[in-house]
Design an enzyme around this catalytic site. Structure first.
Site, PDB file in Angstrom:
ATOM      1  N   ALA A  13     -10.348  13.884  16.021  1.00 12.77           N
ATOM      2  CA  ALA A  13      -9.443  12.804  15.597  1.00 12.77           C
ATOM      3  C   ALA A  13     -10.227  11.571  15.153  1.00 12.77           C
ATOM      4  CB  ALA A  13      -8.493  12.435  16.724  1.00 12.77           C
ATOM      5  N   MET A  48     -11.023   5.094  23.763  1.00 13.66           N
ATOM      6  CA  MET A  48     -10.858   6.302  22.969  1.00 13.66           C
ATOM      7  C   MET A  48     -12.175   7.047  22.838  1.00 13.66           C
ATOM      8  SD  MET A  48      -8.226   7.723  21.486  1.00 13.66           S
ATOM      9  CE  MET A  48      -7.108   6.415  21.015  1.00 13.66           C
ATOM     10  N   LYS A  52      -9.523  12.992  28.136  1.00 14.35           N
ATOM     11  CA  LYS A  52      -8.236  12.340  28.354  1.00 14.35           C
ATOM     12  C   LYS A  52      -8.014  11.927  29.810  1.00 14.35           C
ATOM     13  CE  LYS A  52      -6.927  11.631  24.370  1.00 14.35           C
ATOM     14  NZ  LYS A  52      -8.325  11.263  24.124  1.00 14.35           N
ATOM     15  N   HIS A  55      -9.906   8.830  30.142  1.00 17.65           N
ATOM     16  CA  HIS A  55      -9.236   7.813  29.337  1.00 17.65           C
ATOM     17  C   HIS A  55      -8.070   7.216  30.120  1.00 17.65           C
ATOM     18  CE1 HIS A  55      -7.695   6.830  24.992  1.00 17.65           C
ATOM     19  NE2 HIS A  55      -7.655   5.786  25.779  1.00 17.65           N
ATOM     20  N   ASP A 185     -16.389   8.728  15.203  1.00 15.75           N
ATOM     21  CA  ASP A 185     -15.824   7.414  14.914  1.00 15.75           C
ATOM     22  C   ASP A 185     -15.804   6.510  16.133  1.00 15.75           C
ATOM     23  OD1 ASP A 185     -12.624   7.364  15.977  1.00 15.75           O
ATOM     24  OD2 ASP A 185     -13.539   9.336  15.731  1.00 15.75           O
TER      25      ASP A 185
END
Length: 271
Positions: A13, A48, A52, A55, A185
């Site tokens: 993502a 991010m 998860k 997170h 990213d």
């Protein structure tokens, strides 16, 4: 002569799919709202790239969120709450991720170039295997099917540890990491690549740092777009990325530069 780069390890993502990294934000905000605590987009995006579960744990640790949780549940958030939220977010993430599975412009073309040059492709993600179940066939239909997919929970530690990246290289049968490139990213993904000893390339415009779909990014006033991309780029540079570009559409020339540096005996900047 074979291409000097042996493998490229790509995030999902914000890197190859889901321009703006929107699916996790949608799912996290929904699951926290269902638990009686509103979470802002900024709070959802801050950590991010982590697994998860990690997170969710990081969101709950934020003072404002912890205070709101105390007010809603008359108790401070505990590890049992992390587990409950993670169990709830997994099916929600699967639906959100499926809706945000479009390849980022340039991703399919990059894949073709890597294949042409004999470069193996691995991927790491903060998504669990069930979260990826619908994404993988959708990505393949669009022209992207990595050789190896390493998901959250499949190593003892997630990012920024190097274990997921190393697992991908082991499954590919590729070494050394200094002949490989990690593309991400998120700053935590850059940390992963550096800890593994790979070259690192950060993506400033397509990912979580800007947090906008491709169309929304293009709709910004030029000066606003430049400012937001520059801020994301600064974070990636600060994390130690060897190179920072806008998106995977700009990656191939950077890979050619890295290939020349490898041929010249250079190694990536150490962590």
């Amino acid at each position: 002569m074979s291409f000097p780069i042996k493998a490229v390890v790509l995030d999902w993502a914000g890197t190859m799919i889901d321009h703006g990294c929107c699916a996790p934000v949608i799912a996290l905000q929904r699951v926290f709202a269902d638990a009686g605590v509103e979470v802002s987009e900024e709070e959802a995006r801050a950590d991010m790239g982590h697994a998860k579960r990690d997170h969710i744990r990081a969101i709950l640790a934020k003072p404002r969120v912890a205070e709101a949780w105390q007010a809603a549940h008359t108790a401070q958030p505990a590890e049992a709450d992390v587990t409950a939220l993670h169990d709830a977010v997994e099916p929600m993430m699967r639906g959100a991720a499926k809706d945000c599975a479009a390849l980022i412009p340039g991703a399919a073309e990059l894949t073709a170039s890597l294949r042409t040059h004999g470069v193996k492709i691995a991927s790491c993600t903060g998504y669990t295997r069930p979260m990826m179940a619908d994404i993988l066939p959708l990505a393949a239909e669009q022209g992207y099917a990595p050789d190896v997919v390493v998901c959250s929970g499949e190593t003892l530690e997630g990012r920024p540890s190097p274990l997921m990246l190393w697992k991908g290289l082991v499954e590919l049968g590729v070494w050394p990491a200094a002949a490989c490139v990690k593309v991400d990213d998120a700053t935590v993904g850059i940390g992963e690549g550096k800890a593994a000893g790979a070259w690192t390339v950060g993506l400033a415009a397509s990912g979580n740092g800007v947090g906008l779909s491709h169309d929304a990014l293009l709709a910004l006033a030029p000066e606003d777009r430049t400012r937001r991309v520059a801020a994301a780029a600064a974070d990636l540079h600060a994390a130690g990325a060897d190179y920072v570009i806008d998106s995977v559409a700009d990656l191939w020339p950077v890979l050619e530069t890295i290939a020349r540096r490898i041929e010249a005996g250079e190694r990536p900047t150490p962590a």
